[in-house]
Scaffold this motif. Structure first.
Motif, PDB file in Angstrom:
ATOM      1  N   ILE A 178       0.836  -1.207   0.000  1.00 45.71           N
ATOM      2  CA  ILE A 178       0.000   0.000   0.000  1.00 45.71           C
ATOM      3  C   ILE A 178       0.869   1.254   0.000  1.00 45.71           C
ATOM      4  CG2 ILE A 178      -1.666   1.324   1.357  1.00 45.71           C
ATOM      5  CD1 ILE A 178      -2.790  -1.342   2.348  1.00 45.71           C
ATOM      6  N   ASN A 181       2.655   1.785  -3.430  1.00 50.52           N
ATOM      7  CA  ASN A 181       1.757   2.250  -4.484  1.00 50.52           C
ATOM      8  C   ASN A 181       1.347   3.704  -4.277  1.00 50.52           C
ATOM      9  OD1 ASN A 181       0.867   0.094  -6.547  1.00 50.52           O
ATOM     10  ND2 ASN A 181       0.833  -1.028  -4.616  1.00 50.52           N
ATOM     11  N   VAL A 182       0.987   4.058  -3.036  1.00 49.28           N
ATOM     12  CA  VAL A 182       0.555   5.431  -2.762  1.00 49.28           C
ATOM     13  C   VAL A 182       1.705   6.411  -2.994  1.00 49.28           C
ATOM     14  CG1 VAL A 182      -0.262   7.007  -0.961  1.00 49.28           C
ATOM     15  CG2 VAL A 182      -1.267   4.727  -1.177  1.00 49.28           C
ATOM     16  N   ILE A 200      -4.518  -1.669  -4.194  1.00 45.98           N
ATOM     17  CA  ILE A 200      -4.531  -1.122  -2.829  1.00 45.98           C
ATOM     18  C   ILE A 200      -5.738  -1.656  -2.064  1.00 45.98           C
ATOM     19  CG2 ILE A 200      -4.779   1.005  -1.491  1.00 45.98           C
ATOM     20  CD1 ILE A 200      -3.170   2.432  -3.654  1.00 45.98           C
ATOM     21  N   THR A 204      -5.838  -3.803   1.472  1.00 50.56           N
ATOM     22  CA  THR A 204      -6.607  -3.391   2.655  1.00 50.56           C
ATOM     23  C   THR A 204      -7.572  -4.485   3.083  1.00 50.56           C
ATOM     24  OG1 THR A 204      -8.252  -2.294   1.257  1.00 50.56           O
ATOM     25  CG2 THR A 204      -6.435  -0.944   2.081  1.00 50.56           C
TER      26      THR A 204
END
Length: 377
Positions: A178, A181-182, A200, A204
């Motif tokens: 996550i 990627n963010v 993502i 989660t």
């Protein structure tokens, strides 16, 4: 009175030799008495005391007889003949009793002192300490209980450390994905497209599932898990649980065979048992090769004196080695090629046992694995 009958309702004491039968027979008492110095000392003390008591009683009767009937003769000498031996033997008895008592106290307090020092080490977090199991029966039992307590504390502490390490490992992977990627999208390295956002979301969901699993485990282990029981048709529940996995079944071209008998409704928590079934089906799908077979059975069976309904899920995977089979229900235990978190079967075990049921695994390398659980009717 038969000593065997007298001890038949008692539990085996910790000081009784393990190689001797319990409840004890007369022959067992004789064998233990010959081998144990404590019993020999007590026997000598008893017979010595009985002898001195007998001599003292004769002397007292002789003195009372002489005083009552005023027997002539040298009464002082006559009485001294009895008084001096009695006094001497009483002194010997007193010395023996004091010595024996001091030795018994020393045998009792020496291990207690060792136990006190060991308990201080346990209080400071050293659960590896053990004490030598010795002393009188009561002290021996106390020492054994302390060792058992220290061993359980050591195992629990090691399990806690392992669980924290496993949770940290399981959380690290989705969080890293996550975060990567963010950060990539913010820096303009990755495009903000549907594929990235979907990745993502999937991570989660993994985190959410891990948190839910850990919460279920915590509730089950603490005894706070509440079941909402209601009459349930198990065949229908099995169909519902497998329908959610139809996409994976088709993708791997797996042949799903169901042998579901017509059994009566069972009063269970359908949501929790469906969770058990989903875990078992997912586990079977994970290890069944493409084009393999999964067989699900539902039948009524008798385990002991109770009527039960049994559900089994058998895959055609590689199987589990015999040394590893007892560990399949341990938390975070999984094979090196497993993509799961190692909590599914552990949760299934807790949920089945919460219904007063039983779960077990059967496997042979190269011939697949069969996991079954039984619920009381």
């Amino acid at each position: 009175m038969n000593p065997h009958h007298h001890f038949s309702h008692r539990q085996r004491p910790p000081w009784w030799p393990e190689n001797e039968e319990w409840p004890p027979t007369r022959e067992a008492w004789r064998r233990v008495g010959r081998r144990n110095p404590f019993f020999r000392r007590m026997g000598c003390f008893f017979f010595g005391f009985a002898f001195l008591a007998f001599v003292g009683l004769l002397g007292i009767l002789r003195l009372l007889f002489a005083s009552a009937f005023d027997v002539p003769g040298d009464a002082l000498f006559d009485r001294t003949v009895y008084i001096l031996p009695i006094a001497f033997l009483s002194f010997i008895l007193l010395v023996f009793a004091v010595g024996w008592g001091a030795r018994s106290l020393r045998r009792m307090f020496t291990p207690l002192d060792e136990l006190f020092r060991a308990s201080e080490r346990v209080a400071n977090g050293d659960y590896s300490v053990r004490v030598q199991e010795k002393g009188p029966p009561e002290v021996y039992s106390l020492m054994r209980s302390f060792n058992s307590m220290a061993e359980r504390l050591q195992v629990s502490d090691q399990q806690r450390r392992n669980m924290l390490a496993d949770i940290s490992h399981e959380l690290r992977t989705p969080i890293t994905v996550i975060q990567g990627n963010v950060e990539g999208m913010l820096d303009g390295v990755y495009p903000t497209d549907e594929a990235r956002l979907k990745s993502i979301i999937e991570e989660t969901q993994i985190l959410s599932r891990l948190v839910d699993d850990l919460r279920t485990l915590a509730l089950a282990e603490s005894g706070a898990l509440r079941l909402k029981r209601e009459p349930t048709n198990l065949a229908g529940l099995i169909h519902d649980a497998t329908s959610s996995l139809q996409a994976q079944i088709k993708e791997k071209e797996i042949h799903l065979e169901m042998a579901l008998e017509n059994v009566e409704e069972v009063t269970i928590d359908p949501q929790r048992i469906r969770e058990v079934l989903t875990n078992l089906f997912s586990n079977a799908l994970r290890y069944t090769p493409r084009g393999g077979e999964i067989k699900i059975q539902l039948a009524e069976a008798a385990l002991g004196e109770e009527r039960n309904v049994t559900i089994s899920v058998k895959d055609s995977g590689p199987g589990i080695a015999s040394p590893m089979l007892p560990r399949v229900f341990d938390r975070f235990y999984k094979s090196s090629d497993s993509g799961g978190m190692g909590l599914g079967l552990s949760i299934a075990k807790y949920l089945v046992e919460a219904h007063r049921g039983k779960i077990w695994a059967e496997s042979e390398e190269g011939k697949g694995t069969k996991i079954s659980f039984a619920l009381p009717l």
